[in-house]
Design an enzyme around this catalytic site. Structure first.
Site, PDB file in Angstrom:
ATOM      1  N   GLY B 276       0.828  -1.206   0.000  1.00 60.94           N
ATOM      2  CA  GLY B 276       0.000   0.000   0.000  1.00 60.94           C
ATOM      3  C   GLY B 276       0.856   1.246   0.000  1.00 60.94           C
ATOM      4  O   GLY B 276       1.924   1.286  -0.623  1.00 60.94           O
ATOM      5  N   SER B 277       0.425   2.226   0.769  1.00 61.85           N
ATOM      6  CA  SER B 277       1.053   3.541   0.680  1.00 61.85           C
ATOM      7  C   SER B 277       2.517   3.551   1.074  1.00 61.85           C
ATOM      8  O   SER B 277       3.258   4.428   0.638  1.00 61.85           O
ATOM      9  CB  SER B 277       0.291   4.532   1.537  1.00 61.85           C
ATOM     10  OG  SER B 277      -1.059   4.533   1.155  1.00 61.85           O
ATOM     11  N   THR B 278       2.963   2.606   1.923  1.00 62.54           N
ATOM     12  CA  THR B 278       4.377   2.614   2.282  1.00 62.54           C
ATOM     13  C   THR B 278       5.228   2.391   1.032  1.00 62.54           C
ATOM     14  O   THR B 278       6.392   2.750   0.987  1.00 62.54           O
ATOM     15  CB  THR B 278       4.708   1.523   3.328  1.00 62.54           C
ATOM     16  OG1 THR B 278       4.199   0.287   2.877  1.00 62.54           O
ATOM     17  CG2 THR B 278       4.112   1.853   4.684  1.00 62.54           C
ATOM     18  N   LYS B 280       4.772   3.900  -1.737  1.00 66.35           N
ATOM     19  CA  LYS B 280       4.938   5.172  -2.453  1.00 66.35           C
ATOM     20  C   LYS B 280       6.357   5.706  -2.280  1.00 66.35           C
ATOM     21  O   LYS B 280       6.862   6.428  -3.122  1.00 66.35           O
ATOM     22  CB  LYS B 280       3.923   6.197  -1.934  1.00 66.35           C
ATOM     23  CG  LYS B 280       2.517   5.900  -2.420  1.00 66.35           C
ATOM     24  CD  LYS B 280       1.486   6.780  -1.745  1.00 66.35           C
ATOM     25  CE  LYS B 280       0.088   6.343  -2.173  1.00 66.35           C
ATOM     26  NZ  LYS B 280      -0.942   6.779  -1.245  1.00 66.35           N
TER      27      LYS B 280
END
Lengths: 271, 561
Positions: B276-278, B280
């Site tokens: 997920g966002s980690t 990015k």
């Protein structure tokens, strides 16, 4: 040893010593019977037949020697056997002892390992009224600069304070020094004995400031708590470095630096 | 007459003598020797498993197995009654084991020597013991999922106990001796001894104090959020050493048999999830490293974005946003990340993801480890690129995701994670584990810029202000992703995560928290942030890492008013 020695002695002595005693009769008969042969050599060495009698006489000695040998041998065997058996007993006894001791050692090691586990350490630290610090704060030496933002740790007064023992003395020491603030009796040199110093500090703390034992945990006196924590860090550093900065009056500087806003520097991490 | 009888008897005797001495002599003599000769195995002490400071996590103790000769037990019920309280077992069950005609039967295994002493004092006929070893885990469930456990035979079945079975086990020795009918050793008889080779001890990189705090903090949060499970990794980015590796729920290695298989494994390595966002962080680092953007680059983020046949949104609806690249990170904008990633394209993004270690083994060689998954670039569909850019459509394990942040923390050099610090041979010599592999993924300058952006995440305007530690510069990234189930190849539940580092300007520690399928709360910042803060705070104290005393840069998160 003695038996063989005796035997050697008897060989040269007997012919010369016993010959004159009862030789006459024997010599006569010997000469008569052996006749012609004896004529040729009429020199004294005919003595050689004479050992017959002395031999008979030595038989008793010989028997004695043999019996002695036998007895000595048997005693020897007995002694050896006994000592072997005794050795075996000692071995098994010591082995038993060793087993017991190694069991004991293992049991104790296991107990120590369990007691040293972080979980039980935390339990014990909490029982002493310690709480984990939520703000890591460091004291830089020399200079006594505080790095980080000191803040009172919550929940510090949850447990009833108890009289501190020498084992707790790193904290006691700090409380003592920080609150009294005037004398720093500890100037550790080569012969610095932490245990003795700790004990002395604990006594001093108990005698001079009975209330101070409570201060370690009491959030009502945040200033003291703060100093306790910070000074404890100093103590730790001091003990780490041989020629410590402990004699330096940085700790006192610190007390003046710490305002009541800096309250609650409980920088004593649960190890 | 008498003469004949005597002669006959003597002939028989003589014949027998010849038969025994000449004909069967050799065979009988060797049979006799066989009866006297006993070969006894000398057990090799199993090596210890130690933490980084040398404190024991697994040790071996002497123990006894209780055995019975059922034919010698006259009153099984009475014997069972006596044994029951000492063994802590039901006398009825014991009585069953003592009744019968078997000459050898195990009654209980792994007794402490003291327990056996108490039983021996009772002088119960038909009750014997044999020496054995007992594996003890003095710290209980501490790091249990790393240490592993042993089976009934004392061989490792999980974790390091299993992975290093050969080193730990050692080689058993052997003693051969002649013994008399009473069992005593005949002193003058044949006697040969081959000494046992003690097992090698393993020193882990785990710091048990940090591990303890990590386990506590994680367990509390998992219970509080009623999550399925959680993992926590603490790493030293400069060495790749894993200082703590906690998974919840865990198990007690002393009673491994009663634990479920999934709790005995190590979720931080066996379970994969979508980062997920980690993720990015990797995308934006790649864009910066390619020189296509910097933290100040402005990106206009629309309210929705169509790529392929899919419409992409951000987690919370918004109108057109004017974000800087730092703002994209701080607000964790999916669309902003897609737009930034398009500046380098899918092929380069894939190359960087692989360099960060996605889909590659961690190098820990841990039993049951899963490498995670990323589809090959050639297999990407039109929607693959945008989804992978913001962390979906690929999967990682917890150690891999911690390693990504460690790479940024270590100025762009990825050091292979390690769990074993050294092997300690029986003679005390320490053989250090080989230097871990180190590869440069992004430049020092890129790493610095990314760290500055990570700091804005923890700032008041970011998604995880609750992860901030007073006095320290902290950088990190929240993640809230759908959990990818490899079995059904579908999304199943949510993973809330927070991965961060401190001090952000010269990182010495990376902490990665993942909470699987929380039912109370959902976002990585609110669930992972506080756990990160607690563990990082403690780890900073434990490793005596003072604040750097510098102040965080204030990057603009938006532009143009």
């Amino acid at each position: 040893m003695s038996a063989t020695a005796r035997k050697h002695e008897s060989v040269p002595e007997e012919p010369t010593g016993s010959l004159p005693v009862g030789a006459e009769a024997a010599e006569g008969t010997e000469y008569a019977t052996r006749g012609a042969r004896g004529l040729r050599a009429s020199r004294p060495h005919l003595r050689m037949v004479s050992p017959l009698r002395p031999e008979r006489a030595s038989r008793g000695v010989f028997a004695l020697v043999v019996t002695g040998l036998l007895i000595a041998g048997m005693v020897g065997i007995l002694v050896i056997n006994t000592s072997l058996a005794q050795g075996a007993f000692t071995v098994s006894e010591l082995q038993g002892q060793q087993a017991t001791l190694s069991q004991q050692e293992q049991t104790l090691a296991e107990a120590v390992a369990a007691a040293a586990a972080p979980e039980s350490l935390e339990e014990q630290a909490r029982a002493l009224g310690m709480v984990p610090s939520e703000t890591p704060v460091f004291l830089s030496l020399p200079g006594g600069r505080v790095i980080g933002k000191p803040k009172a740790a919550p929940g510090g007064s949850a447990t009833a304070p108890r009289l501190l023992t020498p084992a707790d003395a790193t904290v006691t020491e700090a409380v003592d020094n920080a609150s009294v603030g005037t004398d720093l009796p500890i100037a550790p040199g080569v012969d610095y004995d932490p245990a003795a110093v700790d004990a002395a500090a604990a006594q001093a703390a108990a005698a001079n400031n009975p209330g101070l034992a409570a201060a370690v945990t009491a959030s009502t006196n945040p200033g003291v708590t703060a100093v306790a924590g910070a000074a404890a860090t100093v103590v730790k550093d001091a003990k780490n470095s041989e020629n410590s900065l402990w004699g330096d009056a940085t700790v006192i500087d610190l007390t003046s630096q710490l305002s009541s806003e800096d309250a609650g520097l409980v920088a004593v991490p649960v190890p | 007459m008498l003469l004949i009888v005597t002669g006959l008897v003597l002939t028989i005797f003589g014949g027998r003598l010849v038969q025994l001495q000449a004909v069967q002599g050799e065979a009988l003599a060797s049979e006799a020797l066989d009866q006297r000769l006993r070969t006894q195995s000398i057990p090799a002490g199993r090596g210890m498993i130690l933490d980084a400071g040398g404190d024991a996590l697994a040790i071996t103790m002497e123990a006894r197995n209780l055995t019975a000769d059922q034919t010698l037990v006259t009153d099984p019920q009475a014997v069972a009654e006596q044994l029951g309280p000492i063994l802590g077992a039901d006398p009825a069950v014991l009585a069953e084991r003592l009744t019968g005609e078997r000459r050898f039967m195990y009654v209980a295994k792994g007794l402490t020597p003291e327990a056996w002493d108490r039983i021996a004092e009772l002088r119960l006929p038909g009750i014997f013991s044999e020496p054995t070893a007992r594996r003890v885990y003095p710290a209980g469930d501490l790091a249990a999922n790393v240490v592993g456990f042993v089976g009934g035979e004392g061989t490792g079945l999980g974790g390091v106990e299993y992975a290093y079975e050969q080193e730990l086990a050692g080689t058993p020795g052997e003693q051969t001796f002649e013994r008399g009918p009473g069992g005593r050793v005949i002193p003058t008889g044949a006697n040969s001894v081959t000494d046992a080779m003690q097992g090698t001890s393993i020193r882990l990189t785990i710091d048990r104090d940090i591990q303890y705090v990590a386990q506590q903090a994680l367990a509390e949060k998992v219970a509080e959020s009623r999550a399925d499970s959680g993992t926590l990794v603490v790493m030293d980015p400069r060495t790749g050493h894993i200082l703590a590796l906690a998974t919840v729920p865990t198990f007690n290695p002393g009673k491994a048999a009663s634990a479920t298989a999934s709790n005995r494994g190590n979720r931080a390595l066996t379970d994969v999830f979508e980062p997920g966002s980690t993720s990015k962080l990797m995308t934006l680092a790649a864009v910066i490293n390619e020189g296509k953007a910097n933290p100040y680059t402005s990106i206009t983020v629309p309210s929705s974005l169509t790529r392929g046949d899919k419409k992409f949104h951000d987690a919370s609806p918004h109108g057109t946003l004017r974000l800087t690249l730092a703002g994209v990170m701080a607000k964790s904008s999916n669309m902003g990340t897609i737009l930034a990633a398009e500046r380098i394209g899918g092929k380069k993004l894939y190359k960087y993801l692989k360099k960060f270690g996605i889909g590659e083994p961690t190098g820990l060689d841990f039993p049951g480890e899963s490498t995670g998954f990323i589809p090959k670039h050639s297999d990407w569909s039109p929607t693959s690129f945008p989804t992978i850019a913001f962390g979906q459509g690929l999967s990682v394990n917890a150690v891999q995701s911690a390693s990504v942040f460690a790479t940024i923390a270590n100025d762009g050099v990825r050091v292979q994670p390690s769990l074993v610090d050294a092997l300690i041979l029986p003679d005390g010599t320490v053989s250090a584990a080989p230097e871990p592999e180190a590869t440069r993924v992004v430049s020092v300058s890129t790493a610095k810029q990314v760290r500055a952006m990570l700091e804005s995440v923890v700032s008041e305007g970011g998604t995880a202000p609750m992860a901030a530690i007073p006095g320290y510069r902290v950088g990190g990234k929240t993640g809230t992703a759908q959990e990818y189930d490899e079995k059904c190849r579908c999304y199943n539940g949510v993973v809330a995560s927070f991965i961060g580092m401190a001090p952000a300007d010269a990182p010495q520690l990376v902490v990665a928290v993942s909470i699987m399928n929380p039912r109370v709360g959902r976002y990585g910042g609110e669930l992972g942030g506080p756990v990160f803060k607690r563990v990082m705070t403690y780890a900073l104290q434990a490793r005596q890492i003072p604040p750097t005393g510098t102040s965080s840069p204030t990057l603009p998160l938006t532009f143009g008013g």
